[in-house]
Write an enzyme that holds these catalytic residues in place. Structure first.
Site, mmCIF file in Angstrom:
data_model
loop_
_atom_site.group_PDB
_atom_site.id
_atom_site.type_symbol
_atom_site.label_atom_id
_atom_site.label_comp_id
_atom_site.label_asym_id
_atom_site.label_seq_id
_atom_site.Cartn_x
_atom_site.Cartn_y
_atom_site.Cartn_z
ATOM 1 N N GLU A 85 -17.553 -95.430 71.557
ATOM 2 C CA GLU A 85 -17.272 -96.837 71.842
ATOM 3 C C GLU A 85 -18.114 -97.358 72.993
ATOM 4 O O GLU A 85 -18.685 -98.453 72.938
ATOM 5 C CB GLU A 85 -15.791 -97.040 72.198
ATOM 6 C CG GLU A 85 -14.820 -96.580 71.139
ATOM 7 C CD GLU A 85 -14.310 -95.166 71.380
ATOM 8 O OE1 GLU A 85 -15.117 -94.237 71.560
ATOM 9 O OE2 GLU A 85 -13.078 -94.976 71.369
ATOM 10 N N CYS A 98 -12.191 -96.223 77.184
ATOM 11 C CA CYS A 98 -12.860 -97.036 76.168
ATOM 12 C C CYS A 98 -12.135 -98.353 75.952
ATOM 13 O O CYS A 98 -12.769 -99.399 75.779
ATOM 14 C CB CYS A 98 -12.989 -96.255 74.866
ATOM 15 S SG CYS A 98 -14.132 -94.870 75.016
ATOM 16 N N CYS A 131 -9.544 -94.188 73.833
ATOM 17 C CA CYS A 131 -8.858 -93.700 75.023
ATOM 18 C C CYS A 131 -8.749 -94.861 76.025
ATOM 19 O O CYS A 131 -9.291 -95.944 75.804
ATOM 20 C CB CYS A 131 -9.621 -92.528 75.634
ATOM 21 S SG CYS A 131 -11.216 -92.988 76.377
#
Length: 153
Positions: free
Chosen positions: A55, A86, A83
């Site tokens: 990402e 990101c 996560c």
């Protein structure tokens, strides 16, 4: 414009990441006009960079190409729930929509854990769609980790 999933591209990037020995996560960023702007798979091990998640890599590439830190109107497809790191980058870039495949109860930051987009300090919350091509994304991740466990065995 009718919905068209670009998860096949993200899955191809995830498979390429697995082939490099990386955790198989892939991402693709789509412009408001429906064009692929950037695509990447994880490169944390290859680059010795804990921030080199798929990402983040597509956001960096797209922002550099746009000459802006904002990606208003762009859509992100990623094979695994982002996560917290990101998700924060996605919010900072003002990405319009996030489509992800597999949920990540252990390290996710969207529907699990930090729930970054619903946090009061989030500057932007994209539309989120989960479970897009979840089965092939989960299968890829499970196979990768099973192979690592048997190799470490």
């Amino acid at each position: 414009m009718p919905f068209r999933s670009h998860m096949d591209i993200a899955l191809a990037e995830a498979r390429a990441a697995a082939a490099r020995g990386e955790v198989p996560v892939g991402a693709v960023l789509i412009s408001p006009a429906g064009q692929v702007v950037a695509r990447a798979g994880n490169r944390t091990r290859e680059w010795s960079d804990p921030t080199a998640h798929a990402e983040v890599l597509v956001i960096r590439e797209a922002c550099a190409a746009a000459g802006s830190e904002r990606l208003n109107g762009h859509d992100l497809y990623v094979t695994l729930e982002p996560c917290a790191m990101c998700a924060a980058a996605i919010a900072a870039a003002r990405i319009r929509r996030v489509y992800y495949g597999a949920s990540d109860p252990k390290s996710g930051g969207v529907a699990h854990g930090a729930c970054v987009f619903s946090h009061p300090q989030a500057h932007h919350a994209p539309e989120v769609y989960e479970g897009i091509s979840a089965e092939p994304a989960e299968t890829l991740l499970k196979a990768f980790f099973a192979a690592r466990r048997s190799a470490d065995g």
